[in-house]
Scaffold this motif. Sequence first.
Motif, PDB file in Angstrom:
ATOM      1  N   TYR A   1       0.920  -1.430   0.015  1.00 25.87           N
ATOM      2  CA  TYR A   1      -0.079   0.139  -0.042  1.00 25.87           C
ATOM      3  C   TYR A   1       0.822   1.338  -0.028  1.00 25.87           C
ATOM      4  O   TYR A   1       0.985   1.897   1.030  1.00 25.87           O
ATOM      5  CB  TYR A   1      -0.942   0.132   1.230  1.00 25.87           C
ATOM      6  CG  TYR A   1      -1.754  -1.029   1.349  1.00 25.87           C
ATOM      7  CD1 TYR A   1      -2.982  -1.265   0.653  1.00 25.87           C
ATOM      8  CD2 TYR A   1      -1.484  -2.110   2.236  1.00 25.87           C
ATOM      9  CE1 TYR A   1      -4.019  -2.403   0.784  1.00 25.87           C
ATOM     10  CE2 TYR A   1      -2.258  -3.153   2.312  1.00 25.87           C
ATOM     11  CZ  TYR A   1      -3.687  -3.394   1.477  1.00 25.87           C
ATOM     12  OH  TYR A   1      -4.223  -4.492   1.594  1.00 25.87           O
ATOM     13  N   GLY A   2       1.470   1.518  -1.230  1.00 26.21           N
ATOM     14  CA  GLY A   2       2.596   2.774  -1.171  1.00 26.21           C
ATOM     15  C   GLY A   2       2.111   3.621  -2.160  1.00 26.21           C
ATOM     16  O   GLY A   2       3.000   4.824  -2.101  1.00 26.21           O
ATOM     17  N   PHE A   3       1.006   3.946  -2.766  1.00 26.09           N
ATOM     18  CA  PHE A   3       0.752   4.817  -3.645  1.00 26.09           C
ATOM     19  C   PHE A   3      -0.067   5.959  -3.015  1.00 26.09           C
ATOM     20  O   PHE A   3      -1.294   5.963  -2.841  1.00 26.09           O
ATOM     21  CB  PHE A   3      -0.168   4.223  -4.917  1.00 26.09           C
ATOM     22  CG  PHE A   3       0.456   3.053  -5.733  1.00 26.09           C
ATOM     23  CD1 PHE A   3       2.074   2.978  -5.616  1.00 26.09           C
ATOM     24  CD2 PHE A   3      -0.136   2.543  -6.689  1.00 26.09           C
ATOM     25  CE1 PHE A   3       2.501   2.111  -6.264  1.00 26.09           C
ATOM     26  CE2 PHE A   3       0.517   1.705  -7.443  1.00 26.09           C
ATOM     27  CZ  PHE A   3       1.932   1.366  -7.179  1.00 26.09           C
ATOM     28  N   ILE A   4       0.891   6.775  -2.674  1.00 28.34           N
ATOM     29  CA  ILE A   4       0.375   8.244  -1.657  1.00 28.34           C
ATOM     30  C   ILE A   4       0.977   9.361  -2.103  1.00 28.34           C
ATOM     31  O   ILE A   4       2.079   9.634  -1.957  1.00 28.34           O
ATOM     32  CB  ILE A   4       0.788   7.882  -0.181  1.00 28.34           C
ATOM     33  CG1 ILE A   4      -0.045   6.507   0.417  1.00 28.34           C
ATOM     34  CG2 ILE A   4       0.239   9.074   0.542  1.00 28.34           C
ATOM     35  CD1 ILE A   4       0.748   6.448   1.921  1.00 28.34           C
ATOM     36  N   TYR A   5      -0.022  10.210  -2.613  1.00 33.78           N
ATOM     37  CA  TYR A   5       0.350  11.399  -3.201  1.00 33.78           C
ATOM     38  C   TYR A   5       0.931  12.187  -1.788  1.00 33.78           C
ATOM     39  O   TYR A   5       0.127  12.471  -1.070  1.00 33.78           O
ATOM     40  CB  TYR A   5      -0.503  12.347  -3.790  1.00 33.78           C
ATOM     41  CG  TYR A   5      -1.236  11.790  -5.163  1.00 33.78           C
ATOM     42  CD1 TYR A   5       0.038  11.551  -6.096  1.00 33.78           C
ATOM     43  CD2 TYR A   5      -2.406  11.450  -5.322  1.00 33.78           C
ATOM     44  CE1 TYR A   5      -0.525  11.003  -7.361  1.00 33.78           C
ATOM     45  CE2 TYR A   5      -2.620  10.872  -6.520  1.00 33.78           C
ATOM     46  CZ  TYR A   5      -1.785  10.664  -7.453  1.00 33.78           C
ATOM     47  OH  TYR A   5      -2.482  10.189  -8.761  1.00 33.78           O
TER      48      TYR A   5
END
Length: 427
Positions: free
Chosen positions: A246-250
């Motif tokens: 869970y790494g897709f963070i703006y």
Amino acid sequence: MPTCPALFIAAPASGQGKTTVTAAIARLHARQGRRVQVFKCGPDFLDPMIHAAASGQPCYNLDLGMCGAADGAWRLARAAADNDLILVEGVMGIFDGEPSGADIARRFGIPVLAMIAADAMAQTFGAVALGLARYQPDLPFAGVLANRVAGPGHAALLEKSLPPGMNWYGALPRAAATRLPERHLGLFQAAEIADLDERLERLADVLADTLAADLPPPVDFAAAFAPAIPPRLAGRTIAIARDAAYGFIYPANLETLTALGARRVFFSPLAGEDLPACDAVWLPGGYPELHAPALAQKRRFWADLKAHVAAGKPLLAECGGMMGLFEALRDKEGQSHAMGGLLPGETRMQARLAALGTQTLDLPEGRISGHTFHYAYAETPLAPALTAVKPDGSPGEAIYRQGRLTASFLHLYFPACPDAVAGLFGA
């Protein structure tokens, strides 16, 4: 009017090595003690992770579609006031798309450094460089840099092919050791590249004696300020999953949550960490398909998440975050893995791209933009509560809602509508 040296790194096409070159220049200047702010055109997650590692600062997205011109203007103005150099990595080919990278460079007056992969050309390099510089006469142009060069002789030939007066920023070698590893959604996440720092240092070493080591001329950016955001989430704690799955963070999304007054608490489901005490949960996108066997074993996490939703507390699950909420996840080998079971059905990986592009979502909480990019699809009897809309007006991603649970393949850009975000995570 804030002023700062700036370059827009662009290329004739995708796959030319823009990220590698941008990261190399960022590291080159950062290790000289300069503050470097990198931006990435388009709604990308992976390239900004590399740039953050190279520069030592979060990398923000710059996109006239998903983010909007006003958002880009104030972020560039802030960067110009606080940094010694601004680098912007383009997207696709410089003139591709509507709006294109060239449109962004022109709108904000950022000179273009054309980066051309020269591994399969010689004197034609000069013709390509000339075409990029003159195809749109009003494009601000700084010069050219060659990537994937065979050696010093090849580099000299390329430089000699340039038209008189065009700046030569140097060349990066073709050696595989300088390239960054990729998978189906793009580059590896920065934390997954064990020798990333060594790679960045080698790249910077190659450019140390070139024009790329000098600061470009300063650019005047229009004065602009961040919009005022009422602290509608003051006193509320949001648990945010953040790990290899869970790494897709703006970074801009995190800033928006802080501006809304929320307390952010990060945890790793993949590492077996408990769901923190919280008022709301955010499961961002990522690579759950690569970690499905491990996630399938986290029964306590899934049970805690079910209890959270059953208690009427908000949960936002985006793309990979949503994939774990279904009863099963079927990986690209066809193996089924038991997931959380908060939603009926399963998600399946496939070889071809399922969706790509910016979309808009009209939530009861407000209109917000986002982006979708995935190889999975959902098989579920659950009817969508809402449907996002593509730029041409056609239907986009399905939005599933059960109580305070909101799930979709869409990655939302929180600054586009902080009120909607407050509604999603609020009491």
